[in-house]
Write a protein that holds these residues in place. Structure first.
Motif, PDB file in Angstrom:
ATOM      1  N   GLY A 417       0.914  -0.649  -0.469  1.00 15.34           N
ATOM      2  CA  GLY A 417       0.014   0.078   0.005  1.00 15.34           C
ATOM      3  C   GLY A 417       1.090   1.197  -0.003  1.00 15.34           C
ATOM      4  O   GLY A 417       1.234   2.468  -0.693  1.00 15.34           O
ATOM      5  N   ASN A 418       1.530   1.129   0.521  1.00 16.33           N
ATOM      6  CA  ASN A 418       3.007   2.637   0.531  1.00 16.33           C
ATOM      7  C   ASN A 418       3.974   2.325  -0.697  1.00 16.33           C
ATOM      8  O   ASN A 418       3.573   3.802  -0.695  1.00 16.33           O
ATOM      9  N   ALA A 419       4.308   1.393  -0.858  1.00 14.99           N
ATOM     10  CA  ALA A 419       4.260   1.385  -1.909  1.00 14.99           C
ATOM     11  C   ALA A 419       3.365   2.066  -3.583  1.00 14.99           C
ATOM     12  O   ALA A 419       4.513   2.612  -3.982  1.00 14.99           O
ATOM     13  N   ILE A 420       2.507   2.402  -3.714  1.00 16.92           N
ATOM     14  CA  ILE A 420       1.518   2.623  -4.616  1.00 16.92           C
ATOM     15  C   ILE A 420       1.548   3.618  -4.167  1.00 16.92           C
ATOM     16  O   ILE A 420       0.876   5.057  -4.855  1.00 16.92           O
ATOM     17  N   LYS A 421       1.043   3.923  -2.792  1.00 18.19           N
ATOM     18  CA  LYS A 421       0.952   5.347  -2.322  1.00 18.19           C
ATOM     19  C   LYS A 421       2.000   6.636  -3.103  1.00 18.19           C
ATOM     20  O   LYS A 421       1.955   7.412  -3.787  1.00 18.19           O
ATOM     21  N   PHE A 422       2.971   6.052  -2.431  1.00 14.19           N
ATOM     22  CA  PHE A 422       4.450   6.986  -3.749  1.00 14.19           C
ATOM     23  C   PHE A 422       4.787   6.908  -4.315  1.00 14.19           C
ATOM     24  O   PHE A 422       5.512   7.176  -5.114  1.00 14.19           O
ATOM     25  N   THR A 423       3.788   6.095  -5.356  1.00 12.83           N
ATOM     26  CA  THR A 423       4.718   5.346  -6.390  1.00 12.83           C
ATOM     27  C   THR A 423       3.396   7.018  -7.959  1.00 12.83           C
ATOM     28  O   THR A 423       2.360   5.539  -7.925  1.00 12.83           O
ATOM     29  N   HIS A 424       3.863   6.984  -8.705  1.00 20.76           N
ATOM     30  CA  HIS A 424       2.764   8.316  -9.887  1.00 20.76           C
ATOM     31  C   HIS A 424       2.566   7.249 -10.989  1.00 20.76           C
ATOM     32  O   HIS A 424       2.386   7.110 -11.520  1.00 20.76           O
ATOM     33  N   HIS A 425       4.281   6.585 -11.044  1.00 26.41           N
ATOM     34  CA  HIS A 425       3.576   5.872 -13.095  1.00 26.41           C
ATOM     35  C   HIS A 425       5.361   5.165 -12.982  1.00 26.41           C
ATOM     36  O   HIS A 425       6.087   4.876 -11.930  1.00 26.41           O
ATOM     37  N   GLY A 426       4.528   3.896 -13.386  1.00 24.19           N
ATOM     38  CA  GLY A 426       6.126   2.575 -13.394  1.00 24.19           C
ATOM     39  C   GLY A 426       5.401   1.358 -13.027  1.00 24.19           C
ATOM     40  O   GLY A 426       4.743   0.928 -13.207  1.00 24.19           O
ATOM     41  N   SER A 427       6.413   0.971 -11.943  1.00 19.88           N
ATOM     42  CA  SER A 427       5.938  -0.563 -11.093  1.00 19.88           C
ATOM     43  C   SER A 427       6.218  -0.408  -9.741  1.00 19.88           C
ATOM     44  O   SER A 427       6.589   0.076  -8.877  1.00 19.88           O
ATOM     45  N   VAL A 428       5.722  -1.498  -9.024  1.00 17.19           N
ATOM     46  CA  VAL A 428       5.267  -1.812  -7.783  1.00 17.19           C
ATOM     47  C   VAL A 428       5.600  -3.613  -8.185  1.00 17.19           C
ATOM     48  O   VAL A 428       4.169  -4.058  -8.355  1.00 17.19           O
ATOM     49  N   ILE A 429       6.501  -4.615  -8.011  1.00 17.00           N
ATOM     50  CA  ILE A 429       6.709  -5.858  -7.992  1.00 17.00           C
ATOM     51  C   ILE A 429       7.142  -5.848  -6.798  1.00 17.00           C
ATOM     52  O   ILE A 429       8.149  -5.942  -5.846  1.00 17.00           O
ATOM     53  N   LEU A 430       7.009  -7.209  -6.216  1.00 21.41           N
ATOM     54  CA  LEU A 430       6.941  -8.244  -5.146  1.00 21.41           C
ATOM     55  C   LEU A 430       7.549  -9.476  -5.637  1.00 21.41           C
ATOM     56  O   LEU A 430       6.863 -10.327  -6.195  1.00 21.41           O
ATOM     57  N   VAL A 446      10.937 -11.468   1.188  1.00 17.51           N
ATOM     58  CA  VAL A 446       9.745 -11.061   0.538  1.00 17.51           C
ATOM     59  C   VAL A 446      10.959  -9.258   0.398  1.00 17.51           C
ATOM     60  O   VAL A 446      11.411  -8.684   0.947  1.00 17.51           O
ATOM     61  N   GLU A 447      10.945  -8.866  -1.323  1.00 24.62           N
ATOM     62  CA  GLU A 447      11.321  -7.921  -1.710  1.00 24.62           C
ATOM     63  C   GLU A 447       9.790  -6.806  -2.473  1.00 24.62           C
ATOM     64  O   GLU A 447       9.946  -7.367  -3.361  1.00 24.62           O
ATOM     65  N   ILE A 448       9.747  -5.933  -1.717  1.00 25.07           N
ATOM     66  CA  ILE A 448       9.180  -5.202  -2.238  1.00 25.07           C
ATOM     67  C   ILE A 448       9.556  -3.635  -3.219  1.00 25.07           C
ATOM     68  O   ILE A 448      10.547  -2.950  -2.837  1.00 25.07           O
ATOM     69  N   ARG A 449       9.755  -3.281  -4.853  1.00 23.86           N
ATOM     70  CA  ARG A 449      10.326  -2.987  -5.388  1.00 23.86           C
ATOM     71  C   ARG A 449       9.494  -1.647  -5.651  1.00 23.86           C
ATOM     72  O   ARG A 449       8.608  -2.014  -6.760  1.00 23.86           O
ATOM     73  N   ASP A 450       9.736  -0.176  -5.324  1.00 26.97           N
ATOM     74  CA  ASP A 450       8.848   0.303  -6.772  1.00 26.97           C
ATOM     75  C   ASP A 450       9.928   1.462  -6.902  1.00 26.97           C
ATOM     76  O   ASP A 450      10.900   1.896  -7.401  1.00 26.97           O
ATOM     77  N   SER A 509      12.462   2.609  -4.601  1.00 23.00           N
ATOM     78  CA  SER A 509      12.805   1.633  -2.536  1.00 23.00           C
ATOM     79  C   SER A 509      12.498   0.594  -3.006  1.00 23.00           C
ATOM     80  O   SER A 509      11.885   0.288  -4.020  1.00 23.00           O
ATOM     81  N   ARG A 510      13.075   0.046  -2.297  1.00 22.90           N
ATOM     82  CA  ARG A 510      13.357  -1.608  -2.120  1.00 22.90           C
ATOM     83  C   ARG A 510      13.166  -1.765  -0.298  1.00 22.90           C
ATOM     84  O   ARG A 510      13.984  -1.567  -0.218  1.00 22.90           O
ATOM     85  N   PHE A 511      11.929  -2.007   0.051  1.00 20.21           N
ATOM     86  CA  PHE A 511      11.756  -2.622   1.058  1.00 20.21           C
ATOM     87  C   PHE A 511      12.276  -4.394   1.194  1.00 20.21           C
ATOM     88  O   PHE A 511      11.645  -5.149   0.534  1.00 20.21           O
ATOM     89  N   THR A 512      12.724  -5.025   2.034  1.00 19.47           N
ATOM     90  CA  THR A 512      13.066  -6.364   1.696  1.00 19.47           C
ATOM     91  C   THR A 512      13.195  -7.135   3.304  1.00 19.47           C
ATOM     92  O   THR A 512      13.012  -6.371   4.446  1.00 19.47           O
ATOM     93  N   VAL A 513      11.919  -7.859   3.228  1.00 20.16           N
ATOM     94  CA  VAL A 513      10.864  -8.995   4.811  1.00 20.16           C
ATOM     95  C   VAL A 513      12.321  -9.977   4.528  1.00 20.16           C
ATOM     96  O   VAL A 513      11.541 -10.438   3.848  1.00 20.16           O
ATOM     97  N   VAL A 514      12.412 -10.053   5.915  1.00 22.90           N
ATOM     98  CA  VAL A 514      12.872 -11.327   5.972  1.00 22.90           C
ATOM     99  C   VAL A 514      12.389 -12.177   7.212  1.00 22.90           C
ATOM    100  O   VAL A 514      12.106 -11.276   8.137  1.00 22.90           O
TER     101      VAL A 514
END
Length: 784
Positions: A417-430, A446-450, A509-514
């Motif tokens: 949700g944060n990644a989509i909120k702060f991304t205006h164009h491009g992609s969000v990949i899990l 789990v790596e979430i890149r936007d 940004s790239r958030f990594t969850v382990v």
């Protein structure tokens, strides 16, 4: 105290020296005896060889002349040697010319001699004459008894051993006397002098040096003792002076204590008063904590109850064929309500962390489905912003694991949700993969890149602090409370994992969850069709999609052994691409790049809002974004199999068309709810699901309804006037007619102890408000 002989220093020194001397003497004695043995053994052979050499010449002449009488006389002469027990002379054919022997001498010590040198030895020498050395005339054979040599060797060995022992004993006695004279005697004298020292003597006492030991170690010891005695005497003198001063101080202290006692009594009274105030403050703090918990529970109930009514009414209106404008407004209102529920859940979870009441479950769940559901739930938000939202699951990712799927889903939805909120164009990949350990443990990554606005490095630590955001104007521009990331990090740490971030401003940004999970022993296949892979030799599939999405689908296809090619996404189709496209078995394309003129099947990817740039043809299968890996696998298996079916399986129904489920067998459900709005919502949802509904406004009405009619299930609110749901359920369980009716709690009390209270009252399941129609349906199907 008299020192025993065995404890004396001289005895210990003599004992140790004796042991060492004995061991060394024994070693040298063994060496000497061994050398003597080898010399004796060699001397026997040399002596006999000399005897044979002397006797061989006359024996050869006798053998040459074949004179048996002379041969007998020669052998008798040899037999005079005490060691020879048999002598024999033979010709060249070993025929005896003369032989003579005697018995072996017997003795009790022969055993040792025979063991060392052997019982007998035999020597044989050929006979030749000097003028004809090549011709053999016979042999001279001698057999000897080794006992004479062995007994001589044994006597010498015994003498050597006894001599070594006697030497050791004499040395020990000499050393004992010497050590006693040089060490023990002066130390004993020094000990006696020390015993005579008076500890209370007012003048220091000096010990005398033992005679002859003024400058050695004993003299040094005497010097050290004398210095110590001087120090002790000085200290005793100072102690007497201190004791005298102390007696004077005690007199003064008694006077001071009397004065201070009065002051302490006054201060004790003040301290008692302070303790009473502190105890009252503690009681007030405990009461405040209880009030806070009660307020939190009340807030949860009071807020969830109207939200359930709002969301329920919106769901009912969405199914009443609204216009497109009305539908958009209702959908916006529904999403706002869901955001409000999420905010409420975050506040409740954060309060659980503060009170250490958050629990982590350990159940078996579908990891793939949990990951893909998180992206699917936010698909509409991504589509509304024109973003590509997609998951990328590694082929080795376990399918079923043991852990807490709810908390994992909560972390993922917060980050996505944060990644989509702060991304205006491009992609969000899990992107998800796992490191599997041999003991069935695995580390989920789990790596979430936007491609959003990014986070300055100086603010990357602050974003995980509650109620904090990256900048002061973030809340004004994007909304939010700053609880999501802080709560996600706390949940991850409670599960034994971590969350990290890497970001640069304007570079995403790239958030990594382990997180650690336990892999189940029986791994369920994520792709039951075609046994994990779609092996299609010579079949080509084209992917016309944005690069980031095409790359993920390309990786899936290569994993399933599908021959695939990716044409250029940018610019118009080239003629050679169109020609190659006409020969492919399947085109997988995005809604923004749809090719209309095509005879073979097309798999169309489009957003979850069901709108596409071009209208799909009859041979086009529509698949919503984000793609589910298992769904893509199943669709490709159908489209690329031997029977290619036109696409209807995954095309979605427009939102303004009502799908009426097949009603179940006539089932009567009693809904007990005091809030009219929530009662209307529950009644409407149940009627849409095809159930017969009866309502009651409190627990007493519930009991009355159950006495008059038989119901298949009861949906019970907990907080109601007249009689609450807990008491009503207990009375239902105590009645033989109603004891087996399934009772499901339908309440806005969302804390963990509320759930336990429902179970203790006899309710079988629990649905927290606000609830969705799908949740209600799933729960009813479970119990009906």
């Amino acid at each position: 105290m008299k020192t025993r002989l065995s404890e004396r220093l001289s005895y210990k020194q003599a004992r140790n020296t004796l042991i060492l001397t004995f061991l060394i003497g024994a070693l040298f004695s063994v060496i000497q005896v061994t050398l003597d043995f080898y010399e004796q053994d060699h001397a026997i052979d040399q002596e006999m060889q000399a005897l044979l050499n002397i006797s061989s010449t006359p024996a050869a002449r006798i053998a040459y002349n074949i004179d048996e009488e002379l041969a007998q006389e020669l052998l008798l002469g040899l037999l005079r040697s005490p060691t020879i027990i048999r002598a024999e002379m033979t010709d060249e054919n070993n025929t005896p010319l003369a032989a003579i022997s005697r018995d072996i001498q017997h003795d009790t010590t022969r055993v040792v001699s025979d063991t060392l040198f052997g019982k007998t030895r035999q020597y044989k020498k050929p006979l030749r004459v000097a003028y004809d050395p090549e011709e053999k005339l016979g042999f001279l054979i001698l057999e000897i008894d080794t006992y004479i040599y062995g007994s001589s060797f044994i006597k010498r060995s015994v003498v050597t051993a006894v001599t070594a022992i006697i030497k050791g004993l004499i040395l020990a006695i000499v050393l004992l006397l010497l050590f006693y004279r040089m060490t023990t005697q002066p130390l004993s004298a020094l000990t006696r002098d020390l015993r005579r020292v008076n500890n209370h003597a007012r003048t220091p006492i000096a010990l005398k040096y033992p005679a002859g030991h003024e400058y050695d170690e004993i003299g040094s010891l005497v010097d050290s003792i004398n210095r110590l005695l001087h120090v002790i005497s000085t200290n005793l003198k100072k102690r007497r002076q201190a004791e005298k001063q102390l007696r004077n101080y005690l007199v003064d202290l008694e006077n001071i204590v009397d004065n201070r006692t009065a002051e302490l009594n006054a201060r004790n009274r003040q301290l008692r008063d302070s303790n009473e105030e502190l105890d009252q403050a503690r009681q007030d703090a405990v009461q405040m904590a209880k009030t806070r918990a009660s307020m939190l529970a009340s807030m949860s109930h009071e807020v969830r109850t109207p939200i359930n009514g709002i969301l329920g009414m919106i769901d009912l209106l969405l199914r009443d064929n609204p216009t497109e404008s009305q539908q958009a407004k209702l959908q916006l209102a529904r999403e706002s309500g869901i955001i409000l529920v999420q905010l409420l859940n975050e506040v409740l979870d954060f309060s659980k962390f503060e009170s250490d009441r958050l629990t982590i479950e350990a159940i078996v769940f579908d990891l793939h489905d949990t990951l893909e559901t998180a992206t699917a739930l936010l698909g509409q938000s991504a589509t509304d912003k024109g973003l590509i939202l997609q998951n990328q699951l590694d082929h080795a990712l376990p399918h079923t694991v043991v852990g807490d799927p709810t908390r994992l889903h909560q972390i993922l939805t917060n980050l996505l949700g944060n990644a989509i909120k702060f991304t205006h164009h491009g992609s969000v990949i899990l992107k998800a993969w796992a490191e599997v350990q041999p003991d069935q443990q695995c580390q989920l990554h789990v790596e979430i890149r936007d491609t959003g606005i990014g986070i300055p490095e100086a603010m990357q630590e602050d974003i995980f602090t509650a109620f904090s955001q990256a900048s002061s104007d973030t809340t004004r521009k994007f909304g939010g409370t700053g609880l999501g990331l802080a709560l996600s990090k706390k949940i991850a740490e409670a599960m034994g994992g971590s969350i990290t971030v890497e970001s640069q401003p304007n570079e995403g940004s790239r958030f990594t969850v382990v997180l650690p999970f336990e892999q189940t022993v029986q791994e369920v296949s994520p792709y039951p069709l075609n046994h994990h892979t779609i092996t299609i030799a010579g079949t080509t599939m084209a992917i016309a999609a944005p690069p980031v999405l095409a790359s993920i689908i390309y990786g899936y296809c290569r994993e399933w052994k599908i021959d695939v090619w990716v044409p250029s996404w940018h610019g118009p189709w080239r003629q050679q691409d169109l020609e190659r496209l006409s020969k492919t078995a399947l085109l997988l394309t995005h809604a923004q790049h749809l090719v209309v003129e095509r005879q073979n099947p097309t798999l169309l990817l489009q957003g979850s809002d069901n709108t596409a740039t071009n209208t799909p043809e009859n041979d086009t299968v529509v698949m919503p974004l984000p793609i589910r890996k298992e769904q893509l696998h199943t669709t490709l298996a159908e489209l690329l199999g031997s029977d290619i079916h036109p696409a209807t399986a995954y095309s979605m129904t427009p939102p303004n068309v009502i799908v009426q489920e097949a009603p179940p067998i006539t089932t009567r459900i009693l809904v007990v709810e005091d809030n009219p709005t929530n009662l209307m919502v529950a009644e409407g949802m149940l009627e849409q699901l095809g159930y017969q509904v009866t309502t009651a406004r409190n627990g007493q009405q519930c009991l009355d309804r159950c006495q008059k009619a038989l119901f298949d299930l009861v949906l019970m609110d907990c907080n109601m006037p007249v009689m609450d749901g807990y008491e009503a359920c207990r009375q239902l369980r105590n009645n033989a007619k109603t004891c087996d009716i399934p009772v499901i709690a339908l309440t806005a009390n969302a804390l963990s102890h509320d759930r336990e209270r429902c179970y203790r009252a006899g309710m079988q399941d629990y649905i927290a408000k606000p609830f969705e129609r799908s949740t209600l349906k799933k729960t009813l199907e479970k119990w009906l």
